[in-house]
Design a protein around this motif. Structure first.
Motif, PDB file in Angstrom:
ATOM      1  N   SER A 121       0.808  -1.209   0.000  1.00  0.00           N
ATOM      2  CA  SER A 121       0.000   0.000   0.000  1.00  0.00           C
ATOM      3  C   SER A 121       0.848   1.269   0.000  1.00  0.00           C
ATOM      4  CB  SER A 121      -0.932  -0.007   1.213  1.00  0.00           C
ATOM      5  OG  SER A 121      -0.193  -0.236   2.386  1.00  0.00           O
ATOM      6  N   SER A 122       2.174   1.134  -0.080  1.00  0.00           N
ATOM      7  CA  SER A 122       3.002   2.337  -0.033  1.00  0.00           C
ATOM      8  C   SER A 122       3.397   2.766  -1.444  1.00  0.00           C
ATOM      9  CB  SER A 122       4.248   2.084   0.820  1.00  0.00           C
ATOM     10  OG  SER A 122       5.264   1.485   0.051  1.00  0.00           O
ATOM     11  N   VAL A 128       6.057   3.265  -4.543  1.00  0.00           N
ATOM     12  CA  VAL A 128       6.908   2.185  -5.026  1.00  0.00           C
ATOM     13  C   VAL A 128       8.390   2.535  -5.188  1.00  0.00           C
ATOM     14  CG1 VAL A 128       5.115   0.842  -6.105  1.00  0.00           C
ATOM     15  CG2 VAL A 128       6.187   2.679  -7.376  1.00  0.00           C
ATOM     16  N   SER A 129       8.708   3.744  -5.585  1.00  0.00           N
ATOM     17  CA  SER A 129      10.125   4.052  -5.803  1.00  0.00           C
ATOM     18  C   SER A 129      10.729   4.565  -4.504  1.00  0.00           C
ATOM     19  CB  SER A 129      10.274   5.091  -6.906  1.00  0.00           C
ATOM     20  OG  SER A 129       9.725   6.304  -6.471  1.00  0.00           O
ATOM     21  N   ASN A 130      12.045   4.561  -4.419  1.00  0.00           N
ATOM     22  CA  ASN A 130      12.691   5.028  -3.196  1.00  0.00           C
ATOM     23  C   ASN A 130      12.410   6.500  -2.941  1.00  0.00           C
ATOM     24  OD1 ASN A 130      13.676   2.550  -2.571  1.00  0.00           O
ATOM     25  ND2 ASN A 130      15.691   2.892  -3.480  1.00  0.00           N
ATOM     26  N   ARG A 144       9.011   6.737  -1.676  1.00  0.00           N
ATOM     27  CA  ARG A 144       8.876   6.307  -0.281  1.00  0.00           C
ATOM     28  C   ARG A 144       9.375   7.376   0.687  1.00  0.00           C
ATOM     29  NH1 ARG A 144       9.902  -0.181  -1.248  1.00  0.00           N
ATOM     30  NH2 ARG A 144       7.795  -0.461  -2.062  1.00  0.00           N
ATOM     31  N   ASP A 192       3.456   8.207  -6.687  1.00  0.00           N
ATOM     32  CA  ASP A 192       4.122   7.389  -7.718  1.00  0.00           C
ATOM     33  C   ASP A 192       4.154   8.109  -9.054  1.00  0.00           C
ATOM     34  OD1 ASP A 192       4.570   5.367  -6.003  1.00  0.00           O
ATOM     35  OD2 ASP A 192       2.796   4.209  -6.560  1.00  0.00           O
ATOM     36  N   LEU A 213       8.638   8.866 -10.821  1.00  0.00           N
ATOM     37  CA  LEU A 213       9.276   7.842 -11.644  1.00  0.00           C
ATOM     38  C   LEU A 213      10.774   8.114 -11.671  1.00  0.00           C
ATOM     39  CD1 LEU A 213       7.190   7.251 -14.871  1.00  0.00           C
ATOM     40  CD2 LEU A 213       7.337   5.885 -12.826  1.00  0.00           C
ATOM     41  N   PRO A 214      11.593   7.080 -11.475  1.00  0.00           N
ATOM     42  CA  PRO A 214      13.028   7.327 -11.573  1.00  0.00           C
ATOM     43  C   PRO A 214      13.435   7.650 -13.008  1.00  0.00           C
ATOM     44  CG  PRO A 214      12.589   5.002 -11.156  1.00  0.00           C
ATOM     45  CD  PRO A 214      11.272   5.701 -11.155  1.00  0.00           C
ATOM     46  N   ARG A 252      10.018  11.212 -16.142  1.00  0.00           N
ATOM     47  CA  ARG A 252       8.701  11.345 -16.745  1.00  0.00           C
ATOM     48  C   ARG A 252       7.648  11.265 -15.670  1.00  0.00           C
ATOM     49  NH1 ARG A 252       8.145   7.372 -21.830  1.00  0.00           N
ATOM     50  NH2 ARG A 252       8.702   8.843 -23.439  1.00  0.00           N
ATOM     51  N   LYS A 253       6.466  11.739 -16.010  1.00  0.00           N
ATOM     52  CA  LYS A 253       5.319  11.462 -15.163  1.00  0.00           C
ATOM     53  C   LYS A 253       4.627  10.249 -15.745  1.00  0.00           C
ATOM     54  CE  LYS A 253       3.707  15.545 -15.475  1.00  0.00           C
ATOM     55  NZ  LYS A 253       3.852  16.953 -15.522  1.00  0.00           N
ATOM     56  N   ALA A 254       4.082   9.428 -14.864  1.00  0.00           N
ATOM     57  CA  ALA A 254       3.504   8.173 -15.342  1.00  0.00           C
ATOM     58  C   ALA A 254       2.322   8.405 -16.260  1.00  0.00           C
ATOM     59  CB  ALA A 254       3.081   7.324 -14.154  1.00  0.00           C
ATOM     60  N   THR A 255       1.606   9.521 -16.061  1.00  0.00           N
ATOM     61  CA  THR A 255       0.420   9.740 -16.864  1.00  0.00           C
ATOM     62  C   THR A 255       0.726  10.505 -18.143  1.00  0.00           C
ATOM     63  OG1 THR A 255       0.029  11.624 -15.454  1.00  0.00           O
ATOM     64  CG2 THR A 255      -1.321   9.688 -15.055  1.00  0.00           C
ATOM     65  N   LEU A 306      10.751   0.754 -13.023  1.00  0.00           N
ATOM     66  CA  LEU A 306       9.989   0.253 -11.889  1.00  0.00           C
ATOM     67  C   LEU A 306       9.345  -1.072 -12.322  1.00  0.00           C
ATOM     68  CD1 LEU A 306       8.247   3.474 -10.540  1.00  0.00           C
ATOM     69  CD2 LEU A 306      10.174   2.258  -9.551  1.00  0.00           C
ATOM     70  N   GLN A 333       7.940  -3.517 -10.914  1.00  0.00           N
ATOM     71  CA  GLN A 333       6.648  -3.961 -10.378  1.00  0.00           C
ATOM     72  C   GLN A 333       5.497  -3.202 -11.021  1.00  0.00           C
ATOM     73  OE1 GLN A 333       8.566  -1.739  -9.063  1.00  0.00           O
ATOM     74  NE2 GLN A 333       8.049  -1.212  -6.973  1.00  0.00           N
ATOM     75  N   ARG A 344       0.451   3.173 -20.454  1.00  0.00           N
ATOM     76  CA  ARG A 344       1.228   3.283 -19.222  1.00  0.00           C
ATOM     77  C   ARG A 344       2.553   2.541 -19.336  1.00  0.00           C
ATOM     78  NH1 ARG A 344      -1.264   4.960 -14.379  1.00  0.00           N
ATOM     79  NH2 ARG A 344      -2.518   6.734 -14.980  1.00  0.00           N
ATOM     80  N   ALA A 404       4.788   4.756 -21.065  1.00  0.00           N
ATOM     81  CA  ALA A 404       5.139   5.886 -20.203  1.00  0.00           C
ATOM     82  C   ALA A 404       6.140   5.459 -19.134  1.00  0.00           C
ATOM     83  CB  ALA A 404       3.887   6.462 -19.544  1.00  0.00           C
ATOM     84  N   HIS A 405       6.108   4.182 -18.744  1.00  0.00           N
ATOM     85  CA  HIS A 405       7.084   3.679 -17.772  1.00  0.00           C
ATOM     86  C   HIS A 405       8.319   3.119 -18.477  1.00  0.00           C
ATOM     87  CE1 HIS A 405       3.859   4.141 -14.862  1.00  0.00           C
ATOM     88  NE2 HIS A 405       4.741   3.952 -13.918  1.00  0.00           N
TER      89      HIS A 405
END
Lengths: 335, 575
Positions: A265-266, A268-270, A273, A312, A316-317, A326-329, B385, B387, B400, B403-404
């Protein structure tokens, strides 16, 4: 997961020493209820039961919930909390790996809101018991838990955080002098300081074995410390308490090492976190200092669970060969 | 010593390299038959040039090159071509592909060949032609044609030559053995490539520090030259081209780009030795060094293996125990793939045959749910990432995934290696990559179809507009004509115009008999339409929807009115 269970041992022993048999009874009820609930849900969902029980995740949820509940709480409180954690917060979302919220904390919050009286009557630490009074023995404890007998006077009492919450008008020094919880404490608050030290030891073992990274716990404790330093106004009657008291009271250490490190539930990347942990530290302090509840770990963790996907998205790393994160979206640019 | 950079992530699996390094590089007896796949490189296959029954000599070309991304293949020994057909080849899916099968005559007789005594006198293009003709493709794994890599390009000058001596996969020692025993060949290969590249500024051999003997073997040869040897800490996957470039130079190959974008070219040990042999000895690429290892093999050793040798031949000469073999892997345990048959041949990219015992690499354990622990993200050498990628791969969320940065995944398997839930992550990524590539192709097809359709629509619309314009023009002309005739007539009021029109209609009409016949036909037609409509109404009432019924009854009503009108007109005429 087994290692996580073992690492709760120092905290569990500290709780049991300070508050008697109650935690042990909680633990048994919670584990039994959780395993039955998990098995039943897996059977209903046509999943292999033994395969999933062997991952110990239900046991971990049960143990964490049991350690968070007040010792000598009525049996049905523990059962309701465990059922809610496993059935609603975990299995209805799809089982391990799919729950957006920390199941143990969902169970805890449901109980805290539904049964505030049962959930806020804590036991007096062993060294503060009145003359001639001892913690109830195992048999007596069982009768309190299952038959609803009330414990004798003096066995229940306030926690350090409660005291601070309900001590309007007193400056910190007065509280420290008047209240045995503080005047007889080694550094933070009788009983609770050792419980927190216990969880700190367990957490450091997990950190050492690389079960989780330092990012979440350090960010959470760091932010909590920072906030309590910033608002520690030298001990006036409005002061929410010293940094040491905040770090070693309530669920601080347990939350930092055993609750917010739940990876499912946390964030994902360092980097994520770090933000996630800091957010929890901030929320814990805000709710403790200015909210309605003396402790806030469960609420803070759940609120941060909400924020995790958002965090998240922005953390993104940077991948090899890319010039920026990047942004995931973010949509791919049309070429 | 040169500075090195550290890549993020990485793992340290047990190396298991010592087993196969106890003996020097061995030679096997020539197998009875050799199966030589026509397509062993990245690019299109070349055209077959021999016929069944033909006798071939060792080193003879079996195919002709038809375009620039072709490479020829050669007979690895002398003998007779006995089959040209599809055979199982080394492929994760156990595919078959066209192969030439040669029954060896045991004489191993070379075709006439001669090397170049002084390559420095040759121009780069001549040398590149020799490299192409020798069929040399990258022998580290990808099989990219080496001549293409080294070809000069106008806008991209190469100033750095990187020799990849990393060999980071566990078990594999082919390059290590080659460096120890063929150091001189390797250095000559490097010198040839330097000459082709017009002496790049920096020539660097990147090597993991677990190969001290190889480093020692190379040292004497580089004393005089400007070639650097740069050892760096052992970590998987440092031997990935992009990782090695970062370790040695601190620079990153841009996403989707090639090392040449940074002015670099990266070559493998085996490839350089093959280049030396092609240029100096005139020998095409017909053999390579392959590690045969694993507990299921009684002998663990490197061999100089002829291309086309069946795996079964290697195994039988290494005391292979089938019962103790959990699986047969071509390549290493991290990036290799399982073979379904021992009949597949060794190809130019086969660096290792791994036959692990049951306890060594146990059979796959069932995957558990991802608990998002993040160990994979820490192990990922390109900072993905994993996961999240896994999550979106399951959801087939291609947007996605892209994008990842799914396509920056080098498929090294470090994530799968550390996964506590035993999820075969890389398989999921490969699968998703395939799906996205297919979707992109489909999208291009759909775009083309849409463009064609839109063009057709436009063309029809234009034709329609042209017709409209013509009609409009004609109408204007007649109107003008009418206007001129009307103005000549007096009293052009509306009533007059109508009267004139009726007059014209009447004059146009033929005799009353004809008119009567016309009206009768109209009545009949209207009646038949009415019958038709009534039939439809009956149908609709029995099994149609309410809406259909209303529509049908309305059309019956209007048909009936039309019949009435037609009959009325007929009656008017007859009375």
């Amino acid at each position: 997961m087994q290692l996580v269970l073992l690492s709760t041992l120092p905290g569990f022993l500290a709780l049991s020493y300070q508050f008697g048999w109650g935690t042990f009874i909680n633990l048994i009820i919670a584990v039994v209820t959780s395993l039955i609930a998990e098995s039943a849900m897996l059977a209903l969902r046509n999943r292999p039961i033994a395969f999933y029980l062997k991952d110990y995740s239900a046991a971990v949820t049960a143990v964490l919930l049991a350690l968070a509940l007040p010792p000598l709480a009525p049996w049905w409180v523990v059962v309701v909390g465990s059922l809610f954690a496993i059935v609603v917060a975990k299995q209805l979302y799809g089982g391990i790996g799919y729950n957006p919220f920390n199941p143990a904390m969902v169970g805890y919050v449901v109980l805290l809101i539904s049964f505030p009286i049962e959930m806020t009557s804590w036991i007096t630490p062993i060294s503060l018991l009145p003359e001639g009074v001892t913690h109830p023995g195992l048999w007596e404890s069982l009768s309190i838990v299952f038959a609803g007998n009330t414990p004798i006077d003096g066995v229940t009492g306030a926690t350090p955080l409660d005291l601070f919450k309900h001590s309007n008008g007193l400056v910190v020094d007065q509280i420290y002098q008047n209240e045995a919880l503080f005047s007889q404490a080694s550094f933070a608050g009788v009983g609770w300081e050792w419980v927190n030290v216990g969880f700190l030891i367990g957490g450091l073992i997990l950190l050492k074995t690389r079960i989780f990274t330092w990012h979440g716990p350090l960010a959470m404790l760091g932010t909590l410390a920072l906030m309590s330093i910033l608002f520690w106004d030298g001990g006036s009657s409005d002061s929410p308490g010293s940094p040491i008291m905040h770090l070693f009271s309530g669920a601080s250490m347990m939350g930092a090492f055993f609750i917010l490190t739940d990876p499912v539930s946390s964030a994902v990347s360092n980097r994520g976190r770090l933000i996630y942990g800091a957010l929890i530290g901030l929320l814990v302090y805000v709710i403790r200092a200015w909210g309605n509840y003396p402790d806030a770990m469960a609420f803070a963790v759940l609120l941060a669970n909400f924020a995790a996907p958002f965090i998240d998205n922005y953390t993104l790393p940077r991948t090899y060969g890319h010039t920026d994160r990047r942004k995931a979206t973010e949509k791919q640019e049309e070429e | 010593m040169s500075r090195t950079w550290e890549t993020p992530g990485g793992v340290h699996p047990p190396e298991n390299k010592s087993q196969s390094m106890t003996q020097s590089i061995g030679h096997l007896p020539i197998p009875g038959t050799l199966v030589i796949p026509l397509h062993q490189h990245i690019g299109s296959p070349s055209k077959i040039d021999v016929t069944i029954g033909q006798t071939v000599l060792k080193g003879q070309t079996l195919t002709t090159v038809t375009n620039s991304n072709n490479l020829p293949v050669h007979a690895s020994t002398s003998g007779t071509v006995i089959a040209i057909d599809d055979q199982p080849v080394a492929h994760p899916s156990g595919l078959t592909a066209p192969c030439v099968t040669i029954a060896s005559d045991g004489r191993d007789q070379w075709i006439e060949h001669a090397g170049i005594t002084d390559f420095r006198r040759c121009g780069p293009l001549d040398l590149l032609q020799i490299i192409t003709d020798a069929g040399i493709a990258g022998m580290g794994g990808a099989g990219f044609p080496s001549a293409t890599k080294l070809s000069p390009s106008k806008d991209k000058a190469i100033d750095t030559l990187i020799i990849n001596a990393t060999e980071c996969e566990p078990y594999i020692t082919a390059d290590d053995a080659a460096m120890r025993e063929k150091a001189q060949d390797l250095i000559q290969g490097i010198e040839i490539v330097c000459h082709i590249l017009n002496d790049p500024k920096r020539v660097v051999i990147g090597i993991e520090d677990n190969k001290p003997q190889a480093i020692k073997a190379l040292r004497p040869y580089i004393q005089e030259s400007s070639i650097e040897i740069v050892p760096f800490p052992t970590k998987y996957p440092s031997g990935g081209e992009k990782q090695l470039i970062y370790i040695l130079t601190g620079r990153e190959v841009p996403s989707g780009g090639l090392p040449i974008d940074l002015g670099m070219v990266c070559l493998n040990i085996g490839t350089l030795i093959a280049i030396k042999r092609a240029v100096i000895d005139g020998e095409p690429l017909i053999s390579r060094i392959t590690t045969v290892t694993g507990e299921a093999c009684g002998v663990n050793r490197n061999y100089e293996v002829l291309i086309g040798t069946p795996i079964s031949h290697l195994l039988t000469h290494n005391e292979f125990d089938e019962n103790n073999c959990s699986r047969l892997i071509m390549g290493g345990p991290m990036m290799g793939f399982s073979l379904t048959s021992t009949d597949v041949p060794v190809v130019k990219t086969t660096n290792c045959i791994l036959a692990p015992g049951h306890s060594e690499i146990p059979a796959d354990t069932p995957a558990q749910a991802c608990i998002r622990c993040g160990l994979c993200a820490e192990a990922c050498p390109v900072s993905l990432l994993p996961q999240q990628l896994f999550w979106y791969a399951q959801a087939k969320d291609q947007e996605r995934l892209e994008a990842h940065n799914l396509f920056d995944c080098i498929e090294c398997g470090a994530c799968s290696y550390v996964c506590p839930s035993n999820i075969p992550l890389v398989q999921h990524y490969r699968n998703s990559k395939g799906e996205i590539r297919k979707a992109n192709i489909d999208k291009i097809d759909a775009d083309n179809a849409r463009q064609r359709f839109e063009f057709r629509k436009l063309r029809l619309e234009q034709a329609d507009e042209q017709r409209q314009a013509k009609r409009e023009a004609r109408r204007l002309v007649t109107e003008q004509a009418r206007a001129t005739s009307n103005t000549s007539q007096p009293g052009s009021s509306a009533a007059d115009i109508i009267a004139a029109a009726q007059q014209r209609v009447i004059t146009k009409q033929a005799s009353p008999e004809q008119q009567k016949a016309k009206f009768e036909r109209a009545v009949l037609a209207a009646q038949s339409r009415l019958q038709e409509a009534e039939k439809r109404l009956i149908e609709a009432t029995t099994n149609g929807s309410k809406q259909q019924q209303t529509i049908c009854s309305a059309s019956v009503e209007s048909a009936r009115q039309k019949v009435d009108q037609a009959q009325y007109r007929l009656r008017e005429l007859t009375e």
